[in-house]
Each structure stands twice: as C-alpha cells, then as structure tokens.
Design a protein around this motif. Structure first.
Motif, PDB file in Angstrom:
ATOM      1  N   LEU A  72       0.804  -1.321  -0.036  1.00  0.00           N
ATOM      2  CA  LEU A  72       0.133   0.077  -0.028  1.00  0.00           C
ATOM      3  C   LEU A  72       0.935   1.284   0.005  1.00  0.00           C
ATOM      4  O   LEU A  72       0.410   2.364   0.260  1.00  0.00           O
ATOM      5  N   GLY A  73       2.040   1.241  -0.202  1.00  0.00           N
ATOM      6  CA  GLY A  73       3.157   2.197  -0.233  1.00  0.00           C
ATOM      7  C   GLY A  73       3.794   2.848   0.843  1.00  0.00           C
ATOM      8  O   GLY A  73       4.372   3.814   0.761  1.00  0.00           O
ATOM      9  N   VAL A  74       3.631   2.136   1.843  1.00  0.00           N
ATOM     10  CA  VAL A  74       4.357   2.504   3.103  1.00  0.00           C
ATOM     11  C   VAL A  74       5.725   2.232   2.958  1.00  0.00           C
ATOM     12  O   VAL A  74       6.022   1.062   2.572  1.00  0.00           O
ATOM     13  N   THR A  75       6.844   2.998   3.174  1.00  0.00           N
ATOM     14  CA  THR A  75       8.004   2.695   3.250  1.00  0.00           C
ATOM     15  C   THR A  75       8.869   2.900   4.452  1.00  0.00           C
ATOM     16  O   THR A  75       9.933   2.415   4.380  1.00  0.00           O
ATOM     17  N   GLU A  76       8.274   3.294   5.698  1.00  0.00           N
ATOM     18  CA  GLU A  76       8.808   3.255   6.874  1.00  0.00           C
ATOM     19  C   GLU A  76       8.193   2.540   8.030  1.00  0.00           C
ATOM     20  O   GLU A  76       7.070   2.883   8.140  1.00  0.00           O
ATOM     21  N   VAL A  77       8.817   1.522   8.721  1.00  0.00           N
ATOM     22  CA  VAL A  77       7.878   1.001   9.863  1.00  0.00           C
ATOM     23  C   VAL A  77       8.691   1.014  11.114  1.00  0.00           C
ATOM     24  O   VAL A  77      10.060   1.579  10.961  1.00  0.00           O
ATOM     25  N   GLY A  78       8.308   1.249  12.189  1.00  0.00           N
ATOM     26  CA  GLY A  78       8.588   1.142  13.445  1.00  0.00           C
ATOM     27  C   GLY A  78       8.383  -0.009  14.469  1.00  0.00           C
ATOM     28  O   GLY A  78       7.368  -0.341  14.432  1.00  0.00           O
ATOM     29  N   GLU A  79       9.466  -0.275  15.239  1.00  0.00           N
ATOM     30  CA  GLU A  79       9.394  -1.441  15.867  1.00  0.00           C
ATOM     31  C   GLU A  79       9.975  -1.132  17.338  1.00  0.00           C
ATOM     32  O   GLU A  79      11.111  -0.323  17.320  1.00  0.00           O
ATOM     33  N   ASN A  80       9.712  -1.729  18.526  1.00  0.00           N
ATOM     34  CA  ASN A  80      10.355  -1.257  19.608  1.00  0.00           C
ATOM     35  C   ASN A  80      10.984  -2.498  20.399  1.00  0.00           C
ATOM     36  O   ASN A  80      11.469  -2.253  21.798  1.00  0.00           O
ATOM     37  N   ARG A  81      11.025  -3.467  20.058  1.00  0.00           N
ATOM     38  CA  ARG A  81      11.586  -4.733  20.612  1.00  0.00           C
ATOM     39  C   ARG A  81      12.560  -5.359  19.913  1.00  0.00           C
ATOM     40  O   ARG A  81      12.256  -5.918  18.688  1.00  0.00           O
ATOM     41  N   ASP A  82      13.620  -5.677  20.094  1.00  0.00           N
ATOM     42  CA  ASP A  82      14.867  -6.194  19.242  1.00  0.00           C
ATOM     43  C   ASP A  82      14.473  -7.509  18.764  1.00  0.00           C
ATOM     44  O   ASP A  82      14.489  -8.009  17.457  1.00  0.00           O
ATOM     45  N   GLN A  83      13.882  -8.773  19.700  1.00  0.00           N
ATOM     46  CA  GLN A  83      13.847 -10.009  19.252  1.00  0.00           C
ATOM     47  C   GLN A  83      12.651  -9.930  17.935  1.00  0.00           C
ATOM     48  O   GLN A  83      12.710 -10.713  16.824  1.00  0.00           O
ATOM     49  N   GLU A  84      11.619  -9.320  18.292  1.00  0.00           N
ATOM     50  CA  GLU A  84      10.486  -9.097  17.612  1.00  0.00           C
ATOM     51  C   GLU A  84      10.864  -8.603  16.445  1.00  0.00           C
ATOM     52  O   GLU A  84      10.486  -8.881  15.308  1.00  0.00           O
TER      53      GLU A  84
END
Ligand SMILES: *Cc1c(COP(=O)(O)O)cnc(C)c1O
Length: 246
Positions: free
Chosen positions: A53-65
C-alpha cells in the motif's frame, strides 16, 4: 483475515488525509512529514500489506520481535526504525536490520552502537554498511525519573541533549539525524511539542543536518505536525489497537 488489506487500506487513507490536512493548516509542505507505521505486536503479513500500500517506513520497539519480522520481510523495500528502549547488549543485533535508531539517550549506548556498526563493517566490507542514523530521545516531562533509575521511560532532559548529540556526531559509524520524543501522558501535548521544537532549533546551529523531529503518535500527531514534527510514528490509527499496552 481476507478483509485485513481493505481495513488497513481504509485506515491508511484516513491517516494520510489527516496528515495532509495538518500540513496544510500549518503552512508546511507535505514532503516535510514522513509517516512511520509502528508495527509492534503485529504480524509480518501486515508489513507485506503495508509495503504493497505504499508504506516505506516501519517502526518496532523490541529487538527480538523486530529481528524476526525483518527476516520475514527481506523482499520488501522498507526502512526500519527502532523506537524502543535499547540495551547495549542488543546493539549488535539491532544494527543488523535497523536503518534509524530513535531512542538514543546515553553516551554508553552511543558507544555500543558505534562499536556494533564498526564490527559489521569489518565483517561485511566497509562500503556496504552506511552510517547509522541516530536520534536523541528527549524526555519532555520535567518530573521524569533520571536515565537509568527505576521508572525511567527513556529520554534525556532537554539540557542534556547537546552532550548526547555531540557524542553521536563524533562517533565512528553514526550520524546525528535529529530528535525524538513522546509527549507526557495525560496533559495537553502542545507545550511539550513546542519545547521539542525549541530544543531542535538549538542544536541546528551546531549540527545543521540534524533536521529530524520524530514526534506524534496516533492520539497527538496533528499537534506534533503543527509544532514542526518531520516524522510521525503511528500504530493504532493504521493497524488497530494492540492487545496489550506497550
Ligand atoms: C507504540 C509507539 C508508538 C505508536 O503508538 P500509537 O498510539 O499506536 O500510534 C509511537 N512511538 C513509540 C515510541 C511507541 O512505542
């Protein structure tokens, strides 16, 4: 599950329209604001839909996941933002997939990230590993517990931002991108976002390329954009509520 794509598409459209409106209302350019979709707790299948759908940036907050999901998404052209509190022993892992770290709040962490990038360069060949973009996380709550003490939720007080920013700018393998903050809970976020903007203006003299202001989540992104945010981090508004508060 067959409707998941349609659900995300509709939410994304609404969010993009609200961002565009906030940008217009504040007399800014649409290109000045980047949407980061926060995918924590959500499956890799959502990231595939987002990329489509055109998203280019994602954010995560836990290393393992994050590392596991990244492994399931290597075919996607996504940029990975690490937005959570980070322990120094996780740095070698995080630098293997993250394109930007939003949560740098101590010199010890700066040094650990630098060492991890240098180690990767030695293993992979210097030219293939770019400088890692780092943001200083600012704590906008004047009553917050100190970094390292129990109850601390991340971020340095505005007066200490320069020390961390200078350390990043000097560190081998790192690049100072700007600042990140979360508005204090339970109060009008606008004065906090204005304070963040002032801190950002303050470091611009010394570090003109540190232009990022990462601020604004699903509940307060309009106020953040009006105060100058360049990157908004939106989870629930795009992907729906998460099972637990994190
Ligand atoms: C979870 C999280 C977000 C996204 O929060 P939403 O309310 O779901 O938009 C943004 N920033 C940080 C640091 C987060 O941990």
């Amino acid at each position: 599950m067959t409707n998941r794509r349609a659900e995300i598409e509709a939410r994304l459209l609404a969010v993009r329209q609200e961002i565009a409106q906030a940008v217009v209302d504040s007399g800014r350019d649409r290109a000045d604001v980047t949407l980061i979709v926060v995918t924590k707790t959500k499956p890799a299948s959502d990231l595939h839909l987002l990329a489509d759908l055109g998203v280019t940036e994602v954010g995560e907050n836990r290393d393992q996941e994050a590392r596991e999901k990244h492994g399931e998404c290597t075919d996607l052209a996504l940029r990975w933002n690490f937005i959570g509190q980070l322990q120094t022993n996780k740095c070698p892992s995080v630098v293997s997939y993250a394109d930007r770290i939003h949560s740098v709040d101590r010199v010890k962490l700066v040094n650990a990230l630098s060492r991890a990038v240098i180690a990767r360069r030695e293993a992979d060949g210097a030219s293939s590993v770019p400088d890692l973009e780092c943001l200083v996380q600012v704590n906008l709550d004047p009553m917050a517990a100190a970094v390292g003490s129990p109850g601390h939720r991340g971020g340095v007080q505005p007066a200490e931002v320069r020390v961390i920013g200078d350390a990043i700018a000097r560190a081998d393998g790192l690049r100072l991108g700007g600042l990140m903050a979360v508005a204090p809970l339970g109060e009008d976020p606008r004065p906090a976002f204005e304070r963040l903007r002032e801190v950002s203006d303050g470091i611009a003299d010394e570090h003109p390329s540190a232009t990022i202001i990462s601020a604004g989540m699903s509940g307060d992104f309009v106020a953040a954009i009006k105060a100058g945010a360049t990157h908004v981090r939106m989870g629930a508004a795009v992907l729906g509520h998460r099972p637990t508060v994190r």
